[in-house]
Scaffold this motif. Structure first.
Motif, short mmCIF file in Angstrom:
data_model
loop_
_atom_site.label_atom_id
_atom_site.label_comp_id
_atom_site.label_asym_id
_atom_site.label_seq_id
_atom_site.Cartn_x
_atom_site.Cartn_y
_atom_site.Cartn_z
N THR A 29 0.86 -1.18 0.06
CA THR A 29 -0.06 -0.05 0.16
C THR A 29 0.81 1.32 0.10
N LEU A 30 0.39 2.36 -0.49
CA LEU A 30 1.08 3.70 -0.36
C LEU A 30 0.21 4.41 0.48
N VAL A 31 0.62 5.22 1.41
CA VAL A 31 0.10 6.10 2.23
C VAL A 31 0.54 7.54 2.21
N GLN A 32 -0.45 8.33 1.93
CA GLN A 32 -0.01 9.74 1.39
C GLN A 32 -0.39 10.72 2.39
N LEU A 33 0.54 11.66 3.07
CA LEU A 33 -0.16 12.66 3.75
C LEU A 33 -0.63 13.88 3.02
N THR A 34 -1.69 14.57 3.61
CA THR A 34 -1.88 15.63 3.14
C THR A 34 -1.37 16.95 4.38
N TRP A 35 -0.95 18.14 3.76
CA TRP A 35 -0.25 19.04 4.21
C TRP A 35 -1.04 19.61 5.47
N ASN A 36 -2.24 19.98 5.29
CA ASN A 36 -3.10 20.53 6.61
C ASN A 36 -4.68 20.17 6.60
N SER A 37 -4.83 18.97 6.10
CA SER A 37 -6.32 18.27 6.07
C SER A 37 -6.39 17.36 7.09
N GLY A 38 -5.22 16.83 7.76
CA GLY A 38 -5.25 15.90 8.77
C GLY A 38 -5.51 14.39 8.44
N VAL A 39 -5.52 14.28 6.97
CA VAL A 39 -6.21 12.70 6.46
C VAL A 39 -4.83 12.27 5.62
N ALA A 40 -4.54 11.11 5.95
CA ALA A 40 -3.59 10.26 5.40
C ALA A 40 -4.20 9.18 4.38
N HIS A 41 -4.25 9.40 3.22
CA HIS A 41 -4.92 8.25 2.33
C HIS A 41 -4.00 7.08 2.27
N ILE A 42 -4.89 6.01 1.77
CA ILE A 42 -4.27 4.64 1.55
C ILE A 42 -4.68 4.05 0.58
N TYR A 43 -3.74 3.88 -0.47
CA TYR A 43 -4.23 3.42 -1.60
C TYR A 43 -3.57 1.90 -1.83
N ASP A 44 -4.11 1.02 -2.80
CA ASP A 44 -3.51 -0.11 -3.25
C ASP A 44 -2.25 0.22 -4.21
N LEU A 45 -1.18 -0.23 -3.95
CA LEU A 45 0.09 -0.02 -4.93
C LEU A 45 -0.47 -0.48 -6.34
N GLU A 46 -0.88 -1.47 -6.70
CA GLU A 46 -1.09 -1.85 -8.15
C GLU A 46 -2.13 -0.98 -8.69
N THR A 47 -3.47 -0.54 -8.16
CA THR A 47 -4.36 -0.01 -8.76
C THR A 47 -4.56 1.47 -8.46
N PHE A 48 -4.18 1.91 -7.05
CA PHE A 48 -4.14 3.25 -6.88
C PHE A 48 -5.62 3.34 -6.21
N THR A 49 -6.17 2.33 -6.16
CA THR A 49 -7.66 2.54 -5.44
C THR A 49 -7.57 2.77 -4.06
N GLU A 50 -8.13 3.87 -3.78
CA GLU A 50 -8.34 4.27 -2.07
C GLU A 50 -8.87 3.18 -1.35
N THR A 51 -8.18 2.62 -0.47
CA THR A 51 -8.75 1.56 0.34
C THR A 51 -9.06 2.06 1.87
N GLY A 52 -8.85 3.06 2.23
CA GLY A 52 -9.04 3.80 3.57
C GLY A 52 -8.25 4.94 3.95
N ASN A 53 -8.37 5.35 5.15
CA ASN A 53 -7.51 6.57 5.36
C ASN A 53 -7.23 6.56 6.84
N PHE A 54 -6.01 7.29 7.28
CA PHE A 54 -5.98 7.45 8.52
C PHE A 54 -6.16 9.01 8.84
N THR A 55 -6.37 9.33 10.25
CA THR A 55 -6.61 10.70 10.40
C THR A 55 -5.50 11.10 11.46
N TYR A 56 -4.91 12.58 11.61
CA TYR A 56 -4.07 12.78 12.52
C TYR A 56 -4.11 14.53 12.79
N ALA A 57 -3.68 14.74 13.71
CA ALA A 57 -3.66 16.35 14.13
C ALA A 57 -2.32 16.88 13.56
#
Length: 188
Positions: A29-57
Motif C-alpha cells: 500500500t501507499l500512504v499519502q499525507l495531506t499538508w493541513n487536512s489531517g488525512v492520510a490516504h491509503i492506496y493499493d499499490l497496483e491499482t491506486f484504488t483508495e482502500t481507507g485513510n488515517f486521520t491525524y492532528a
C-alpha cells in the motif's frame, strides 16, 4: 512513473481542498499525507484504488516506513513514530544537529535505523539516528539542483534497495538524479 522515460504511467488526484505531501510504501500500500487536512490516504499499490485513510492532528510534511513503524514529519524538529496498522502515535523523537533542534524537517526516507531528511529550503540531506534523534551525517546535495533553478526546492528522497542508490528530485524540478554517496572525512 517509468524511471527510464519519465513518463507518468499512473496517477490519482486529490480533491481541490487537499495538498498532497509525504508518501510511504508499506506492505503493498501507499500512504499519502495531506499538508493541513489531517488525512492520510491509503492506496493499493497496483491499482491506486483508495482502500481507507488515517486521520491525524497537525500538519503532514514527510512520511517513510521502516517496516516496524511509520515515521512522520510535521515541519518541526520532531519526528513522530506511528503505528503501521492504525497510525496512532508510538513515540516522538526530538531531532538535533550539533546539539540544537533541527527545525522544518520535511521529506523523509527510512533506510535501516536511519532517516534521511531534507530541511525546508536547505541544500543538505541530514542522516538521523532514529533511536537518539541525533544527526550523524550530512550530504551536500547542491550539485543536484537544476540550472537554472526553477524556483523549486529539494524535496524528494527515495532509496532503491536493489541498486543501493538514492533518487533525488525537488518541487518543480524537471529532473531526477540517481546517486550514491561516498563518505568524506575532514582532514585537519
Amino acid at each position: 512513473m517509468d524511471i527510464t522515460t519519465g513518463e507518468v504511467v499512473r496517477s490519482i488526484a486529490l480533491n481541490n481542498s487537499e495538498f498532497g505531501e509525504g508518501l510511504a510504501l508499506h506492505d503493498g500500500t501507499l500512504v499519502q499525507l495531506t499538508w493541513n487536512s489531517g488525512v492520510a490516504h491509503i492506496y493499493d499499490l497496483e491499482t491506486f484504488t483508495e482502500t481507507g485513510n488515517f486521520t491525524y492532528a497537525g500538519e503532514g510534511w514527510g512520511l517513510c516506513s521502516n517496516s516496524t513503524n511509520f515515521v512522520m514529519s510535521d515541519g518541526s524538529s520532531n519526528l513522530t513514530i506511528r503505528n503501521l496498522d492504525n497510525f496512532s502515535i508510538v513515540d516522538t523523537v526530538a531531532v538535533t544537529y550539533n546539539g540544537s533542534p533541527l527545525e522544518e524537517l520535511n521529506e523523509l526516507e527510512c533506510v535501516g535505523d536511519y532517516v534521511f531528511a531534507n530541511v525546508w529550503h536547505w541544500e543538505w540531506i541530514f542522516i538521523i539516528n532514529l533511536s537518539s534523534g541525533e544527526v550523524i551525517g550530512t550530504i551536500d546535495a547542491a550539485l543536484t539542483f537544476p540550472e537554472p533553478l526553477t524556483g523549486g526546492v529539494l524535496n524528494g528522497i527515495a532509496y532503491d534497495s536493489e541498486s543501493e542508490t538514492f533518487w533525488l528530485t525537488g518541487k518543480r524540478w524537471p529532473i531526477m538524479h540517481q546517486v550514491t554517496w561516498l563518505p568524506v572525512t575532514n582532514v585537519g
